[in-house]
Write an enzyme that holds these catalytic residues in place. Structure first.
Site, short mmCIF file in Angstrom:
data_model
loop_
_atom_site.label_atom_id
_atom_site.label_comp_id
_atom_site.label_asym_id
_atom_site.label_seq_id
_atom_site.Cartn_x
_atom_site.Cartn_y
_atom_site.Cartn_z
CE LYS A 111 -1.50 -4.55 3.30
NZ LYS A 111 -1.71 -5.88 2.75
CB SER A 143 -0.85 -0.02 1.27
OG SER A 143 -1.39 1.25 1.52
CE1 TYR A 173 -4.17 -2.99 5.44
CE2 TYR A 173 -3.74 -0.65 5.02
CZ TYR A 173 -3.95 -1.94 4.56
OH TYR A 173 -3.93 -2.18 3.21
P1 NAD Z 1 -10.88 -7.65 0.94
O1 NAD Z 1 -11.15 -7.64 2.41
O2 NAD Z 1 -12.02 -7.48 0.02
O3 NAD Z 1 -10.10 -9.00 0.56
C1 NAD Z 1 -9.27 -9.68 1.47
C2 NAD Z 1 -9.65 -11.15 1.45
O4 NAD Z 1 -8.81 -11.86 2.37
C3 NAD Z 1 -11.10 -11.40 1.89
O5 NAD Z 1 -11.75 -12.20 0.93
C4 NAD Z 1 -10.97 -12.12 3.23
O6 NAD Z 1 -12.01 -13.06 3.43
C5 NAD Z 1 -9.61 -12.77 3.10
N1 NAD Z 1 -8.91 -12.99 4.39
C6 NAD Z 1 -8.74 -12.10 5.40
N2 NAD Z 1 -8.02 -12.67 6.40
C7 NAD Z 1 -7.71 -13.93 5.98
C8 NAD Z 1 -7.00 -15.01 6.56
N3 NAD Z 1 -6.44 -14.90 7.78
N4 NAD Z 1 -6.89 -16.17 5.86
C9 NAD Z 1 -7.46 -16.30 4.63
N5 NAD Z 1 -8.17 -15.32 4.05
C10 NAD Z 1 -8.29 -14.14 4.71
O7 NAD Z 1 -9.76 -6.53 0.68
P2 NAD Z 1 -9.24 -5.91 -0.69
O8 NAD Z 1 -9.67 -4.51 -0.76
O9 NAD Z 1 -9.54 -6.82 -1.81
O10 NAD Z 1 -7.68 -5.90 -0.38
C11 NAD Z 1 -6.84 -6.97 -0.76
C12 NAD Z 1 -5.43 -6.68 -0.27
O11 NAD Z 1 -5.00 -5.43 -0.79
C13 NAD Z 1 -5.30 -6.58 1.24
O12 NAD Z 1 -4.06 -7.16 1.62
C14 NAD Z 1 -5.27 -5.10 1.48
O13 NAD Z 1 -4.58 -4.77 2.66
C15 NAD Z 1 -4.52 -4.61 0.26
N6 NAD Z 1 -4.81 -3.19 -0.05
C16 NAD Z 1 -6.10 -2.80 -0.22
C17 NAD Z 1 -6.38 -1.46 -0.47
C18 NAD Z 1 -7.80 -0.97 -0.63
O14 NAD Z 1 -8.01 0.22 -0.51
N7 NAD Z 1 -8.77 -1.84 -0.91
C19 NAD Z 1 -5.32 -0.53 -0.55
C20 NAD Z 1 -4.01 -0.98 -0.40
C21 NAD Z 1 -3.75 -2.33 -0.15
N1 UFG Z 2 -13.51 10.18 3.33
C1 UFG Z 2 -14.56 11.00 3.62
N2 UFG Z 2 -15.73 10.44 4.02
C2 UFG Z 2 -15.89 9.10 4.15
C3 UFG Z 2 -14.80 8.25 3.86
C4 UFG Z 2 -13.61 8.83 3.46
O1 UFG Z 2 -14.46 12.23 3.52
O2 UFG Z 2 -16.98 8.65 4.55
C5 UFG Z 2 -12.24 10.78 2.87
C6 UFG Z 2 -11.08 10.48 3.81
O3 UFG Z 2 -11.05 11.40 4.86
C7 UFG Z 2 -9.89 10.60 2.86
C8 UFG Z 2 -10.47 10.16 1.50
O4 UFG Z 2 -11.88 10.23 1.63
O5 UFG Z 2 -9.53 11.93 2.76
C9 UFG Z 2 -10.09 8.74 1.14
O6 UFG Z 2 -10.39 7.90 2.25
P1 UFG Z 2 -10.39 6.32 2.16
O7 UFG Z 2 -10.71 5.80 3.52
O8 UFG Z 2 -11.24 5.86 1.03
O9 UFG Z 2 -8.90 5.98 1.74
P2 UFG Z 2 -7.53 6.35 2.49
O10 UFG Z 2 -6.78 7.20 1.54
O11 UFG Z 2 -7.72 6.84 3.85
O12 UFG Z 2 -6.93 4.88 2.70
C10 UFG Z 2 -6.33 4.23 1.67
C11 UFG Z 2 -6.48 2.71 1.79
C12 UFG Z 2 -5.65 2.18 2.91
C13 UFG Z 2 -4.26 2.75 2.92
C14 UFG Z 2 -4.32 4.25 2.91
C15 UFG Z 2 -2.97 4.89 2.90
O13 UFG Z 2 -7.83 2.34 2.02
O14 UFG Z 2 -5.54 0.77 2.70
O15 UFG Z 2 -5.00 4.64 1.74
O16 UFG Z 2 -2.27 4.46 1.78
F1 UFG Z 2 -3.56 2.35 4.03
#
Ligand code: NAD
Ligand code: UFG
Length: 338
Positions: free
Chosen positions: A154, A125, A150
């Site tokens: 990472k 991330s 979190y």
């Molecule tokens: P998600 O929660 O939709 O997917 C994660 C999946 O992992 C789920 O299906 C869950 O059931 C499974 N899981 C969780 N814990 C587990 C465990 N102990 N064993 C087996 N399965 C498990 O999340 P996502 O948005 O698809 O994110 C996927 C990856 O990308 C994550 O590692 C997340 O940290 C990373 N990531 C996501 C974002 C974002 O904004 N969505 C941003 C940066 C990084």
């Molecule tokens: N926000 C609002 N209202 C909401 C939700 C979010 O105003 O109801 C704003 C937040 O304050 C932020 C922006 O929208 O300014 C984006 O927020 P998100 O929660 O969607 O995303 P973040 O940038 O906070 O988080 C993301 C990923 C994390 C990661 C982080 C830093 O979800 O996994 O970026 O890289 F860790």
């Protein structure tokens, strides 16, 4: 073509990636405990791909379950999505986050090593850049401690993987540093389906649009940005999924540990998201300005040139596509997969 184990493949980014892997001709084995994913998403992926994948329900913290997968399948590479991802929750229950994300990853890497599988794509991330680096973030900037547990997981996993690759040249590891993934597959069949109240902006917006939430609260409007609201680098989940397929082929042919930013490079404000969503989709999003959310950075975005130069990856989807596709998914699935 290769046999790919996808941990967390039943989740949001995982399901979109499984579809791209199948479309590229790979065999896919999903390993997921379904704590935040859904079996239905995988059934829909199979339908969209007109092809099947294997699903094993299991937890990455359980070495035996993982070892069994590596015994039952001839795995060539792993894409590791499984883990917990809610920033706020990670502040309440840090040990649970360390257990799933760090301990679970260690079990996975041990099983891989035992099975002689050394190609890995890891979901990292932008949070690993910490609070001090200026945007655009570049991969060789010094990383620093994220301000939440979190993000800390990472950073720890990235650092472990770098040390593993230094110690054993058989490892070939891609660290994909995602910016803010949004959007959904064009079909509207798969998308983001958070359990409970969404933490992230985009699912909150679509749930307001569908009438599941009353109004959007914009957290802070006095930031030093173009309109006072935070700026982020939003990336379409299908573009992100495609980056995994490219990173995978790169890793199957290279050694070492390498990081790539996966973002568009364009800072977009929260207010711009709301206004563009309304314009593109013809729906109103009742909105209020609220206090800043603790821990939010004012703005960050990617320099994505390394992914372009080395992986041949470039985002194809516009902001309008992201917002139209998010809405298309929510409109056709008002209650997600349930
Ligand atoms: P998600 O929660 O939709 O997917 C994660 C999946 O992992 C789920 O299906 C869950 O059931 C499974 N899981 C969780 N814990 C587990 C465990 N102990 N064993 C087996 N399965 C498990 O999340 P996502 O948005 O698809 O994110 C996927 C990856 O990308 C994550 O590692 C997340 O940290 C990373 N990531 C996501 C974002 C974002 O904004 N969505 C941003 C940066 C990084
Ligand atoms: N926000 C609002 N209202 C909401 C939700 C979010 O105003 O109801 C704003 C937040 O304050 C932020 C922006 O929208 O300014 C984006 O927020 P998100 O929660 O969607 O995303 P973040 O940038 O906070 O988080 C993301 C990923 C994390 C990661 C982080 C830093 O979800 O996994 O970026 O890289 F860790």
């Amino acid at each position: 073509m290769a046999n790919i184990l996808v941990t967390g493949g039943a989740g949001y980014i995982g399901s979109h990636t499984c579809l791209e892997l199948l479309n590229a001709g790979h065999e896919v084995i999903v390993f997921d405990n379904l704590s935040n994913g859904s079996g239905e998403s995988l059934r829909r992926v199979e339908k969209l791909a007109n092809n099947s994948l294997d699903f094993v329900q299991g937890d990455i913290r359980c070495q035996d379950e993982l070892d069994r997968v590596f015994q039952n399948y001839q795995i060539d590479a792993v894409i590791h999505f499984a883990g917990l991802k809610a920033v706020g929750e990670s502040q309440q229950i840090p040990l649970t986050y360390f257990d799933h994300n760090i301990a679970g990853s260690i079990q996975l890497f041990k099983s891989m090593q035992k099975a002689g599988v050394f190609s890995l794509v890891f979901s990292s991330s932008a949070t690993v850049y910490g609070e001090l680096n200026p945007s655009p973030y570049q991969e060789d900037m010094p990383l620093s401690l994220p301000n939440n547990n979190y993000g800390y997981t990472k950073l720890v996993i990235e650092q472990m993987l770098e040390k593993m690759a230094l110690a054993d040249a058989r490892w070939s590891i891609a660290l994909l540093r995602y910016f803010n993934p949004v959007g959904a597959h064009k079909s509207g069949q798969i998308g983001e389906d958070p359990r409970g109240i969404p933490n992230n902006l985009m699912p909150y917006v679509t749930q307001v649009a569908i009438g599941r939430r009353e109004k959007l609260s914009i957290f802070g409007h006095d930031y030093p940005t173009k309109d006072g609201t935070c700026e982020r680098d939003f990336i379409h989940v299908v573009d992100l999924a495609k980056a995994h397929v490219l990173a995978l082929s790169n890793r199957l042919n290279n050694q070492g540990c390498r990081a790539w930013n996966i973002g568009t490079g364009a800072p977009i404000s929260v207010l711009q998201i709301k206004e563009t969503f309304e314009k593109v989709n013809g729906v109103q999003i009742p909105t209020e300005f609220a206090e800043r959310r603790s821990g939010d950075l004012p703005a960050f975005y990617a320099d994505a040139s390394r992914a372009k130069n080395e992986l041949g990856w470039q985002p194809q989807y516009t902001l309008e596509d992201m917002l139209a596709d998010s809405w298309n998914w929510q409109k056709h699935n008002p209650n997600g997969f349930s």
